[in-house]
Motif scaffolding. Structure first.
Motif, short mmCIF file in Angstrom:
data_model
loop_
_atom_site.label_atom_id
_atom_site.label_comp_id
_atom_site.label_asym_id
_atom_site.label_seq_id
_atom_site.Cartn_x
_atom_site.Cartn_y
_atom_site.Cartn_z
N ILE A 10 0.81 -1.22 0.00
CA ILE A 10 0.00 0.00 0.00
C ILE A 10 0.84 1.27 0.00
CG2 ILE A 10 -0.20 0.06 2.53
CD1 ILE A 10 -3.10 1.06 2.12
N PRO A 12 2.94 4.22 -1.19
CA PRO A 12 3.07 4.77 -2.55
C PRO A 12 4.52 4.99 -2.98
CG PRO A 12 2.42 6.49 -1.01
CD PRO A 12 2.42 5.20 -0.23
N ALA A 18 1.20 0.61 -4.72
CA ALA A 18 0.50 1.87 -5.00
C ALA A 18 1.42 2.85 -5.73
CB ALA A 18 0.02 2.49 -3.69
N GLU A 23 -3.70 6.60 -4.92
CA GLU A 23 -4.03 5.19 -5.03
C GLU A 23 -3.92 4.50 -3.68
OE1 GLU A 23 -3.58 1.57 -8.10
OE2 GLU A 23 -1.70 2.64 -7.72
N ALA A 24 -2.95 4.87 -2.86
CA ALA A 24 -2.83 4.29 -1.52
C ALA A 24 -4.08 4.59 -0.70
CB ALA A 24 -1.58 4.83 -0.83
N MET A 27 -6.87 2.42 -1.92
CA MET A 27 -6.69 1.05 -1.42
C MET A 27 -7.13 0.93 0.03
SD MET A 27 -3.00 0.32 -3.24
CE MET A 27 -2.67 -1.27 -2.46
N ASN A 199 -2.67 -2.88 -5.88
CA ASN A 199 -3.35 -1.73 -6.48
C ASN A 199 -4.86 -1.92 -6.35
OD1 ASN A 199 -4.14 -3.45 -8.79
ND2 ASN A 199 -1.96 -3.28 -9.35
#
Length: 260
Positions: A10, A12, A18, A23-24, A27, A199
């Motif tokens: 997770i 980044p 990520a 995106e992290a 998630m 991801n």
């Protein structure tokens, strides 16, 4: 009951997980919706492609937790690494350069397919000598172990634990890998389940569906044990050993395997 995910990518921008903070965060939101309350960030280290040092992991975990708290996302991220076993592993472990899972004695260890069994057993022994308890990451994805459960049995007898991936239980990594996981479960060789999320698309976070699958295979007691083992690992407590599932699981597993 809190749900712990002890293997995730997770963080980044540090490995193939990520891509960035956005995106992290996404998630973490997906994980929270699935019921996960704690995620151990385990970026690759000792890998030919990625070799994430411990200090950047600690810094990024702190930064991500600040962001998640600010956004009121109910997931706490803990530090760790997924350590690719190799010539440096023991030296790095003894020198304190490796991050264990949540600061516990448990070390997430990825065994390369090129490492022979004798060398692996020696490494497991040496890691225990420096007070680390190895957790083998996704043995069902290891070419030798996936086709020879007795080899994993010998590693467990040598002092290792085994963590399988949720996607493998659900068949997302193919039928052969799913069969390997079921064989491990039948023999009592699975000590924890984790997402190994990378991801939000191809490898999203999530454990609830995998635990439902385990309930079909081995019943509620197995699910409760494995869920609690993940918590125990994060809190540096002894895990509960899982007994072989016996004839009932073998019959049910064969029945279910005909559906995949």
């Amino acid at each position: 009951m809190k749900m712990f995910d002890i293997h995730s990518h997770i963080l980044p921008g540090v490995d193939d997980g990520a891509a960035d903070e956005a995106e992290a965060v996404a998630m973490a939101e997906m994980a929270a919706a699935d019921g996960i309350t704690h995620m151990i960030a385990t970026p690759h280290t000792g890998d030919s492609r990625f070799d994430t040092a411990s200090q950047p992991v600690l810094e990024r975990v702190a930064s991500l937790n600040r962001t998640l708290r600010r956004r009121s996302i109910g997931v706490e991220v803990l530090p760790g690494q997924e350590v690719r076993a190799g010539r440096r592993t023991l030296e790095d472990a003894a020198a304190g350069r490796l991050l264990t899972l949540g600061g516990s004695r448990y070390l997430l260890l990825e065994l390369p397919s090129s490492m022979d069994e004798r060398t692996a057993i020696e490494l497991l022994h040496e890691l225990r000598m420096v007070h680390m308890l190895p957790v083998i990451a996704h043995p069902e994805r290891h070419k030798r172990l996936a086709t020879d459960p007795e080899a994993l049995q010998r590693l467990v007898e040598a002092g290792a634990l085994a963590q399988v991936n949720a996607a493998s239980l659900l068949g997302d990594n193919g039928r052969a890998i799913r069969r390997a996981v079921r064989a491990f479960v039948r023999r009592g060789l699975v000590h924890a389940v984790a997402s190994d999320t990378h991801n939000t698309q191809r490898r999203p976070p999530g454990l609830a569906a995998a635990y439902n699958e385990l309930a079909m295979l081995g019943g509620g007691a197995l699910v409760r044990t494995l869920r609690d083992n993940a918590r125990r690992i994060a809190h540096d407590l002894p895990v509960v050993q899982v007994a072989p599932a016996g004839p009932r699981l073998g019959w049910l597993s064969r029945r279910l395997s005909r559906r995949v």
